[in-house]
Design a protein around this motif. Structure first.
Motif, PDB file in Angstrom:
ATOM      1  N   ALA C  40       0.764  -1.183  -0.133  1.00 21.23           N
ATOM      2  CA  ALA C  40       0.235  -0.200  -0.041  1.00 21.23           C
ATOM      3  C   ALA C  40       0.782   1.413   0.082  1.00 21.23           C
ATOM      4  N   ALA C  41       0.285   2.242  -0.321  1.00 21.86           N
ATOM      5  CA  ALA C  41       1.015   3.632  -0.268  1.00 21.86           C
ATOM      6  C   ALA C  41       1.643   4.154   0.954  1.00 21.86           C
ATOM      7  N   ILE C  42       0.875   3.611   2.091  1.00 21.19           N
ATOM      8  CA  ILE C  42       1.388   3.652   3.295  1.00 21.19           C
ATOM      9  C   ILE C  42       1.598   2.325   3.975  1.00 21.19           C
ATOM     10  N   CYS C  43       2.597   2.007   4.321  1.00 17.63           N
ATOM     11  CA  CYS C  43       3.131   0.631   4.546  1.00 17.63           C
ATOM     12  C   CYS C  43       4.289   0.418   5.353  1.00 17.63           C
ATOM     13  N   THR C  44       4.234  -0.719   6.028  1.00 17.47           N
ATOM     14  CA  THR C  44       5.733  -1.011   7.110  1.00 17.47           C
ATOM     15  C   THR C  44       6.058  -2.337   6.433  1.00 17.47           C
ATOM     16  N   TYR C  45       7.407  -2.651   6.738  1.00 16.26           N
ATOM     17  CA  TYR C  45       7.726  -4.102   6.410  1.00 16.26           C
ATOM     18  C   TYR C  45       8.675  -4.296   7.363  1.00 16.26           C
ATOM     19  N   HIS C  46       8.695  -5.441   8.193  1.00 19.80           N
ATOM     20  CA  HIS C  46       9.570  -5.909   9.525  1.00 19.80           C
ATOM     21  C   HIS C  46      10.135  -7.156   9.375  1.00 19.80           C
ATOM     22  N   GLY C  56       8.430  -9.994  22.974  1.00 19.14           N
ATOM     23  CA  GLY C  56       8.249  -8.447  23.168  1.00 19.14           C
ATOM     24  C   GLY C  56       9.604  -7.442  22.613  1.00 19.14           C
ATOM     25  N   LEU C  57      10.319  -8.168  22.495  1.00 17.65           N
ATOM     26  CA  LEU C  57      11.835  -7.345  22.132  1.00 17.65           C
ATOM     27  C   LEU C  57      11.709  -6.897  20.690  1.00 17.65           C
ATOM     28  N   PRO C  58      11.583  -5.463  20.462  1.00 17.56           N
ATOM     29  CA  PRO C  58      11.458  -4.827  19.206  1.00 17.56           C
ATOM     30  C   PRO C  58      12.442  -5.145  18.128  1.00 17.56           C
ATOM     31  N   ALA C  59      13.816  -5.515  18.516  1.00 17.91           N
ATOM     32  CA  ALA C  59      14.914  -5.638  17.621  1.00 17.91           C
ATOM     33  C   ALA C  59      14.659  -6.575  16.449  1.00 17.91           C
ATOM     34  N   GLY C  60      14.594  -5.902  15.284  1.00 14.22           N
ATOM     35  CA  GLY C  60      14.404  -6.502  14.113  1.00 14.22           C
ATOM     36  C   GLY C  60      15.431  -6.747  13.301  1.00 14.22           C
ATOM     37  N   LEU C  61      15.682  -7.375  12.310  1.00 15.16           N
ATOM     38  CA  LEU C  61      16.764  -7.561  11.314  1.00 15.16           C
ATOM     39  C   LEU C  61      16.539  -6.653  10.126  1.00 15.16           C
ATOM     40  N   VAL C  62      15.309  -6.467   9.894  1.00 14.66           N
ATOM     41  CA  VAL C  62      15.073  -5.413   8.800  1.00 14.66           C
ATOM     42  C   VAL C  62      13.778  -4.683   9.476  1.00 14.66           C
ATOM     43  N   TYR C  63      13.783  -3.196   9.282  1.00 12.73           N
ATOM     44  CA  TYR C  63      12.955  -2.333  10.013  1.00 12.73           C
ATOM     45  C   TYR C  63      12.428  -1.092   9.238  1.00 12.73           C
ATOM     46  N   CYS C  64      11.407  -1.294   8.203  1.00  9.98           N
ATOM     47  CA  CYS C  64      11.337  -0.262   7.276  1.00  9.98           C
ATOM     48  C   CYS C  64       9.773   0.259   7.816  1.00  9.98           C
ATOM     49  N   ASP C  65       9.584   1.426   8.483  1.00  6.17           N
ATOM     50  CA  ASP C  65       8.400   1.940   9.021  1.00  6.17           C
ATOM     51  C   ASP C  65       7.715   2.795   7.716  1.00  6.17           C
ATOM     52  N   SER C  66       8.310   3.105   6.816  1.00  7.96           N
ATOM     53  CA  SER C  66       7.566   3.618   5.776  1.00  7.96           C
ATOM     54  C   SER C  66       7.810   3.169   4.377  1.00  7.96           C
ATOM     55  N   ARG C  67       6.908   3.525   3.554  1.00 10.78           N
ATOM     56  CA  ARG C  67       7.360   3.011   2.151  1.00 10.78           C
ATOM     57  C   ARG C  67       8.384   3.450   1.400  1.00 10.78           C
ATOM     58  N   ARG C 144      -0.333  -3.647   3.825  1.00 14.90           N
ATOM     59  CA  ARG C 144      -0.130  -2.328   4.482  1.00 14.90           C
ATOM     60  C   ARG C 144       0.950  -2.680   5.480  1.00 14.90           C
ATOM     61  N   ASP C 145       0.726  -3.741   6.322  1.00 16.10           N
ATOM     62  CA  ASP C 145       1.703  -3.860   7.260  1.00 16.10           C
ATOM     63  C   ASP C 145       2.369  -5.338   7.106  1.00 16.10           C
ATOM     64  N   LYS C 146       3.665  -5.715   6.789  1.00 22.37           N
ATOM     65  CA  LYS C 146       4.147  -7.089   6.705  1.00 22.37           C
ATOM     66  C   LYS C 146       5.130  -7.405   7.649  1.00 22.37           C
ATOM     67  N   LEU C 147       4.841  -8.098   8.468  1.00 25.42           N
ATOM     68  CA  LEU C 147       5.628  -8.764   9.476  1.00 25.42           C
ATOM     69  C   LEU C 147       6.350 -10.039   9.204  1.00 25.42           C
ATOM     70  N   VAL C 148       7.495 -10.249   8.958  1.00 27.01           N
ATOM     71  CA  VAL C 148       7.979 -11.466   8.570  1.00 27.01           C
ATOM     72  C   VAL C 148       8.690 -11.996   9.924  1.00 27.01           C
ATOM     73  N   LEU C 149       8.104 -13.184  10.707  1.00 25.79           N
ATOM     74  CA  LEU C 149       8.541 -13.476  11.772  1.00 25.79           C
ATOM     75  C   LEU C 149       9.340 -14.814  11.424  1.00 25.79           C
ATOM     76  N   LEU C 150      10.467 -14.582  11.910  1.00 23.29           N
ATOM     77  CA  LEU C 150      11.641 -15.481  11.157  1.00 23.29           C
ATOM     78  C   LEU C 150      12.036 -16.654  12.286  1.00 23.29           C
ATOM     79  N   ASP C 151      11.883 -17.863  11.966  1.00 28.74           N
ATOM     80  CA  ASP C 151      12.283 -19.241  12.989  1.00 28.74           C
ATOM     81  C   ASP C 151      13.515 -19.087  12.817  1.00 28.74           C
ATOM     82  N   THR C 152      14.470 -18.794  11.373  1.00 30.32           N
ATOM     83  CA  THR C 152      15.847 -19.127  11.417  1.00 30.32           C
ATOM     84  C   THR C 152      16.493 -17.650  11.744  1.00 30.32           C
TER      85      THR C 152
END
Lengths: 163, 163, 163
Positions: C40-46, C56-67, C144-152
């Protein structure tokens, strides 16, 4: 079967999903006659390393340009499978409608094949993409041209079963 | 739910797809109560190496002939999972309608299960085929008989979670 | 798009399936502009390790909070991919409708990604779960919001392509 058309009836789409599900299941069950019946009367079946295909190199690992060639290949596999020492398991992703070409629908689907040896150990054997032309023949969806684009080309026992 | 019937309504088919998607997802999320709710009141759950099954050997790795046995098994898993040192990830292929048996629908689907250890390394754990009898109970699709045909039988920690 | 609603029209559900099929296919084909158009035009990708997310740790490997951040990331990947020494293959399981949140639909789907190196050897690269919020924008489904929960999380070359 128009991709994304608003009147896309569930029946057609499910028939497409079923075609791909049957394709993998019938190889895994070694039901090769039923597998052949998924192909159109006039058909092709090619296995080509993805890299060769992208560079326009025609060199394929398996090259069946007619139904007769495909049937010959399957007959040879049957002989080989008397001494079969592995089993296959196909995982095929959701088929994706790409477009139309004449009376055929272009469909792609990613796949992974796992092989299990006689000790019961399972390993990833190959991964890649099916890029197919699918037609309606006598009321059923059939593969007219099946192109197996292979990511993995380090496959020593490649010819033991179709992919 | 008649396979391939022209009046195959999308709703029924999607409910079948959802049943399999939920089956894998609920194991992976360790939501075993919700997972149990996918089974009929009277149900069976068997894990059998594919080879044994083909030879008619009844010897299975897991043999739950009643819902009570399955619930006991899950209770035991919960205890074991307090010391859980891995997580699961199911990839399940498109379910395939095979036929009818009385009031049940025969459905097959291929699967692969990946396990991740505490170091965050992911490995293929097992591959195989679900061969299930599915019924409608109180308006929802449920597994009445779930047979897990296992390609991989070299699975040391097999009993840690259902497959 | 109401999960499990009796009037669940096939069209909507197939559009959802197509969105996920395109998502994986476009990464694998390195068609990143078309891939971006799925958001979407306004989106996130984590991308976040599953364990961190559960604690509940926010530390992500990729953290895109906007398009804009996502587009920057893709531009950087393009540079890196000039020296690209692998190809990807996504296998994505059936998407599962979880619920609604405002105008978005919550959808989850399991995935596995295989990578093939220059010698043509394919290995499992990562497995995990997509947990997404999907909206309708200009008549099409978009992430709009894509969260990739990584096992590996033992992924040395993680940043080479999106997951």
């Amino acid at each position: 079967m128009t991709p994304g058309a608003p009147d896309d009836s569930g029946g057609h789409r499910f028939a497409l999903y079923d075609l791909f599900a049957a394709y993998g299941a019938l190889i895994d069950a070694a039901e090769f006659d039923a597998w052949l019946a998924l192909f159109a009367a006039i058909c092709t079946y090619h296995i080509v390393p993805r890299e060769n295909h992208e560079r326009g190199l025609p060199a394929g690992l398996v090259y069946c340009d007619s139904r007769g060639m495909l049937e010959d290949r399957i007959r040879a596999l049957r002989e080989a499978n008397k001494y079969n020492i592995h089993t296959d398991r196909h995982l095929i992703g959701l088929p994706r409608l790409i477009g139309e070409a004449g009376d055929a629908t272009l469909v792609e689907a990613p796949f992974a094949v796992y092989q299990t040896d006689q000790e019961g150990e399972t390993r990833l054997f190959a991964a890649g993409l099916y890029r197919d032309r699918i037609v309606v023949e006598a009321g059923s969806l059939k593969f007219r041209d099946k192109l197996v684009l292979l990511d993995t080309f380090a496959v020593p026992t490649l010819l033991a079963t179709p992919l």
